[in-house]
Scaffold this motif. Structure first.
Motif, short mmCIF file in Angstrom:
data_model
loop_
_atom_site.label_atom_id
_atom_site.label_comp_id
_atom_site.label_asym_id
_atom_site.label_seq_id
_atom_site.Cartn_x
_atom_site.Cartn_y
_atom_site.Cartn_z
N ARG A 44 19.30 -17.34 7.14
CA ARG A 44 18.77 -18.69 7.00
C ARG A 44 17.82 -19.07 8.13
O ARG A 44 16.95 -19.92 7.96
CB ARG A 44 19.90 -19.70 6.98
CG ARG A 44 20.73 -19.67 5.72
CD ARG A 44 21.89 -20.61 5.92
NE ARG A 44 22.73 -20.70 4.76
CZ ARG A 44 24.02 -20.99 4.84
NH1 ARG A 44 24.57 -21.22 6.01
NH2 ARG A 44 24.76 -21.07 3.75
N GLY A 45 18.02 -18.48 9.28
CA GLY A 45 17.18 -18.82 10.42
C GLY A 45 17.83 -18.35 11.70
O GLY A 45 18.76 -17.55 11.67
N GLN A 46 17.33 -18.86 12.81
CA GLN A 46 17.90 -18.50 14.11
C GLN A 46 17.96 -19.75 14.97
O GLN A 46 17.13 -20.63 14.82
CB GLN A 46 16.99 -17.49 14.82
CG GLN A 46 16.85 -16.17 14.11
CD GLN A 46 15.88 -15.27 14.83
OE1 GLN A 46 15.77 -15.31 16.05
NE2 GLN A 46 15.15 -14.47 14.08
N HIS A 47 18.95 -19.79 15.83
CA HIS A 47 19.01 -20.92 16.75
C HIS A 47 19.39 -20.43 18.14
O HIS A 47 19.96 -19.35 18.29
CB HIS A 47 20.00 -21.98 16.25
CG HIS A 47 21.43 -21.52 16.24
ND1 HIS A 47 22.01 -20.91 15.16
CD2 HIS A 47 22.38 -21.57 17.20
CE1 HIS A 47 23.27 -20.62 15.44
NE2 HIS A 47 23.51 -21.00 16.68
N HIS A 48 19.05 -21.21 19.13
CA HIS A 48 19.45 -20.90 20.50
C HIS A 48 20.71 -21.67 20.83
O HIS A 48 20.87 -22.82 20.44
CB HIS A 48 18.36 -21.33 21.49
CG HIS A 48 17.38 -20.24 21.78
ND1 HIS A 48 17.74 -19.09 22.42
CD2 HIS A 48 16.06 -20.13 21.52
CE1 HIS A 48 16.68 -18.31 22.53
NE2 HIS A 48 15.64 -18.90 21.99
N THR A 49 21.60 -21.03 21.57
CA THR A 49 22.74 -21.77 22.10
C THR A 49 22.30 -22.36 23.44
O THR A 49 21.31 -21.95 24.01
CB THR A 49 23.96 -20.87 22.33
OG1 THR A 49 23.57 -19.83 23.23
CG2 THR A 49 24.44 -20.25 21.03
N ILE A 50 23.06 -23.33 23.91
CA ILE A 50 22.77 -23.93 25.22
C ILE A 50 23.95 -23.65 26.13
O ILE A 50 25.10 -23.80 25.72
CB ILE A 50 22.50 -25.44 25.08
CG1 ILE A 50 21.17 -25.59 24.33
CG2 ILE A 50 22.47 -26.14 26.44
CD1 ILE A 50 20.56 -26.94 24.37
N ASN A 51 23.66 -23.20 27.34
CA ASN A 51 24.74 -22.98 28.31
C ASN A 51 25.02 -24.31 29.00
O ASN A 51 24.40 -24.64 30.01
CB ASN A 51 24.34 -21.93 29.34
CG ASN A 51 24.21 -20.56 28.71
OD1 ASN A 51 24.94 -20.23 27.78
ND2 ASN A 51 23.27 -19.78 29.20
N TRP A 52 25.96 -25.03 28.45
CA TRP A 52 26.22 -26.38 28.96
C TRP A 52 26.68 -26.38 30.41
O TRP A 52 26.43 -27.33 31.14
CB TRP A 52 27.24 -27.11 28.07
CG TRP A 52 26.65 -27.43 26.74
CD1 TRP A 52 26.90 -26.82 25.54
CD2 TRP A 52 25.66 -28.43 26.47
NE1 TRP A 52 26.13 -27.37 24.56
CE2 TRP A 52 25.37 -28.36 25.09
CE3 TRP A 52 24.98 -29.37 27.25
CZ2 TRP A 52 24.44 -29.20 24.48
CZ3 TRP A 52 24.06 -30.21 26.64
CH2 TRP A 52 23.80 -30.12 25.29
N THR B 60 30.12 -31.22 20.40
CA THR B 60 29.11 -30.20 20.12
C THR B 60 29.37 -29.44 18.82
O THR B 60 28.50 -28.74 18.33
CB THR B 60 29.00 -29.18 21.27
OG1 THR B 60 30.29 -28.59 21.47
CG2 THR B 60 28.54 -29.84 22.55
N GLN C 102 28.73 -12.23 15.97
CA GLN C 102 28.57 -12.76 14.62
C GLN C 102 28.68 -11.67 13.56
O GLN C 102 28.52 -11.94 12.39
CB GLN C 102 27.18 -13.38 14.50
CG GLN C 102 26.98 -14.62 15.29
CD GLN C 102 25.60 -15.15 15.02
OE1 GLN C 102 24.61 -14.61 15.50
NE2 GLN C 102 25.52 -16.18 14.21
#
Lengths: 131, 153
Positions: free
Chosen positions: A29-37, A74, A127
């Protein structure tokens, strides 16, 4: 992309075609970036497992709509089982967490019970599926 | 020491959280920034470690994995079985996608994928219940999941 084609043992053009097909089929479906909180000062992460009062007719919808308004939430997951909803909540410190918990979480509608799990370490995060 | 972010940085993070394939040029146009300025900001956020891993959004159901279950696992006989033994064995299970060490009612939280409920039962019986030191296990079947942008207001 060159690396991917090599790893899959196929020519580059074939690799592009295959990826396009996976996208067209809706598998990819797509790609996303995670955020290192933690890099932004959010060192505390808590999993809140909630049971909702299901006797209220729109308990789920109203709860979820209100939970989406809490910025420190989140992730929102719903389940079939003993737990109805899980919220991932991040905070800058335990004091900050306590504030969010008292002021924002406990005031969410239709909560019957809450359990908290505090995140200590992520041992594995991938994943892949056993295809 | 955490990084100071301005509104533009936060807008960049929000955009990349939704779509990691966005190029600096497209992202810049959206924010009214030049391509090099956008690129510099992304570089700074990446070097500071704020921008994390790039992940695929997969439709697991289309791949034949219709069931995702979260397991809360409590170790039995703590002290007699080492956490390392449990962890080494659990990460080797292909159906286990994530393993989180938690504090509270359970010791570990696992995300498990399966083709269907009978397949999940197989994984649970043959792989999970046979882990070294495993005690009480609670299963909750995932119905829906959404990622939220977090405090990037």
């Amino acid at each position: 992309m060159t690396q991917l084609a090599e790893a899959a043992g196929m020519p580059l053009a074939t690799c592009y075609k295959r990826l396009d097909r996976l996208q067209a089929q809706g598998v990819l479906r797509g790609q996303h970036h995670t955020i290192n909180w933690s890099e932004l000062g959010y060192g505390v992460e808590v999993s809140l497992r909630l049971t909702l009062d299901k006797t209220a007719p729109r308990a789920f919808d109203e709860f979820l709509a209100a939970a989406r308004l809490v910025p420190e939430v989140t992730e929102i997951q719903t389940f079939l089982g003993r737990v109805d909803v899980r919220l991932a909540v991040i905070a800058r410190s335990m004091t900050h967490y306590q504030e969010i918990y008292r002021d924002r979480i406990l005031s969410l509608p239709h909560i019957a019970d809450i359990e908290a799990l505090m995140q200590i370490a992520t041992i594995k995060h991938q994943q892949t599926v056993p295809l | 020491m955490s990084l100071d972010l301005d509104a533009t940085d936060r807008a960049i993070l929000r955009a990349l959280q939704a779509d990691a394939t966005l190029k600096a040029s497209a992202l810049g146009r959206r924010l009214g920034l030049s391509q090099p300025a956008t690129w510099r900001r992304i570089k700074r956020l990446t070097e500071a470690g704020v921008i994390g891993t790039r992940r695929l959004d997969l439709d697991l159901e289309a791949l034949g994995f219709g069931v995702t279950v979260f397991l809360g696992v409590k170790l039995a006989l703590k002290g007699r079985v080492s956490l390392e033994d449990f962890e080494r064995a659990v990460v080797a299970i292909p159906e286990v996608q994530t393993v989180e060490h938690v504090l509270g009612l359970y010791d570990y939280r696992l995300r498990v994928v399966a083709r269907d409920l009978p397949d999940f039962e197989r994984v649970l019986r043959r792989r999970i219940m046979t882990l070294p030191g495993v005690g009480q296990v609670e299963a909750n079947v995932l119905l829906s999941e959404e990622r939220r942008p977090g405090p990037l207001g």
